[in-house]
Design a protein around this motif. Structure first.
Motif: not given
Length: 360
Positions: A146, A168, A170, A182, A186, A198, A200, A231
């Motif tokens: 990350g 983002m 993640n 993540k 960050h 952001e 998931d 990611a």
């Protein structure tokens, strides 16, 4: 070959040599020591190309190299935590002595890990650290992944970091690695760039990522988005499609060094990916499993560190170092490391981009 890859292979080679030494010092011949080895290999999904193309064949190859007559029972959970729990039950019923487990859901698999432990079956957590009484773990330094992604994104943004927002993506909330990616990202990005949206993305689903990115573009306005943190490369594929549909081309990260990601990097629609050479990781997991199946202690050079799982267990581990891949070093990373040939990368659609990058 990268220094990281050479070092990891050296570790695996040292441990492989130690297998023969242990067999000799215990009074058993190598042939006797290698009898009745039964190992279950449980991988999480096949949407990410790495598992069937690299992880499975490398692990099976190394086990057979160490123990030619080993029984290997393979399972792929197809992204289903419930299916993977059932597969653990099947592996236990088959008499597997060790399970190499890449968990779909690190938390929900805990009851299965505990069941295996009570049955005297050892668990090697592979790539993702499952909760419960795991015996060994091999992965890459996921927080470092990350951090590298975040730094690469900032470098690509340059002065634009202060003039817009990033989005983002993640990854899956059931994957403990995603939380580490993540956190690492960050730690680099916070305070340096504004995060407009952001997300998931359950099961690392590229289609979900595509929809999320389209939604972010609608909500924020395409002129206000200066970059995207992804990611992994699977998500990046869906994101890149959404960006292209909106007529956008902004810095975009990834991970896993998938072939399509390397090709996007050549075209300039993805900025970087993270290479985590699969063979060293697979070789170490296989060597751990064979040691445990034969009732041997894990050599210290195979488990130089300790990690703590989400359920509080201390687990002996190896954490390898990831590598950033960009347009300038494709030849010196994924090609030199044997992940892909130039011919695999440079199909006709990418011929001009390959020539420009010196891949001929």
């Amino acid at each position: 070959m990268t220094r990281t890859l050479r070092g990891a292979i050296a570790v695996a080679s040292t441990v492989a040599l130690s297998l023969g030494v242990v067999a000799t010092t215990t009074g058993a011949s190598p042939g006797q020591a290698r009898q009745d080895v039964k190992i279950g290999l449980l991988l999480p999904e096949s949407k990410t190309t790495r598992y069937e193309k690299f992880d499975r064949p490398y692990i099976e190859q190394k086990i057979k190299e160490l123990v030619p007559d080993a029984q290997i029972d393979y399972y792929n959970a197809a992204e289903s935590a419930t299916t993977q729990q059932q597969q653990v039950n099947t592996a236990l019923a088959k008499g597997d002595q060790v399970l190499i487990l890449d968990a779909v859901d690190a938390k929900s698999i805990q009851s299965s890990v505990e069941k295996a432990n009570k049955a005297g079956v050892k668990i090697v957590a592979y790539d993702r650290l499952a909760q419960g009484p795991v015996d060994a773990y091999v992965s890459y330094d996921n927080r470092k992944v990350g951090e590298l992604q975040g730094k690469a994104l900032l470098d690509a943004l340059g002065d634009k970091a202060e003039s817009g927002q990033i989005v983002m993506h993640n990854g899956s909330p059931t994957d403990p690695n995603a939380a580490e990616f993540k956190a690492g990202a960050h730690s680099v990005l916070d305070g340096k760039v504004k995060i407009g949206k952001e997300y998931d993305t359950p099961n690392w689903d590229p289609n979900n990522a595509n929809q999320q990115m389209s939604g972010a573009i609608s909500a924020l306005g395409k002129g206000n988005i200066v970059g995207v943190y992804s990611a992994n490369d699977g998500l990046a594929a869906g994101i890149a499609t959404a960006l292209e549909a909106a007529g956008m081309n902004v810095p975009l990260t990834g991970q896993d060094a998938q072939l399509d990601a390397i090709q996007r990097i050549l075209l300039g629609t993805q900025t970087i990916t993270i290479e985590k050479p699969y063979k060293p990781e697979a070789d170490i997991a296989a060597t751990m499993a064979v040691n445990l199946a034969q009732g041997k202690p894990l050599p210290e050079d195979l488990t130089p560190t300790t990690v703590t799982s989400g359920s509080g267990q201390k687990v002996p581990a190896t954490l390898l170092t990831p590598v950033v891949v960009d347009k300038e070093n494709i030849k010196d990373t994924v090609v030199k490391d044997g992940l892909y040939t130039v011919q695999e990368i440079c199909t006709p659609a990418y011929a001009d981009a390959c020539k420009e990058a010196g891949l001929e």
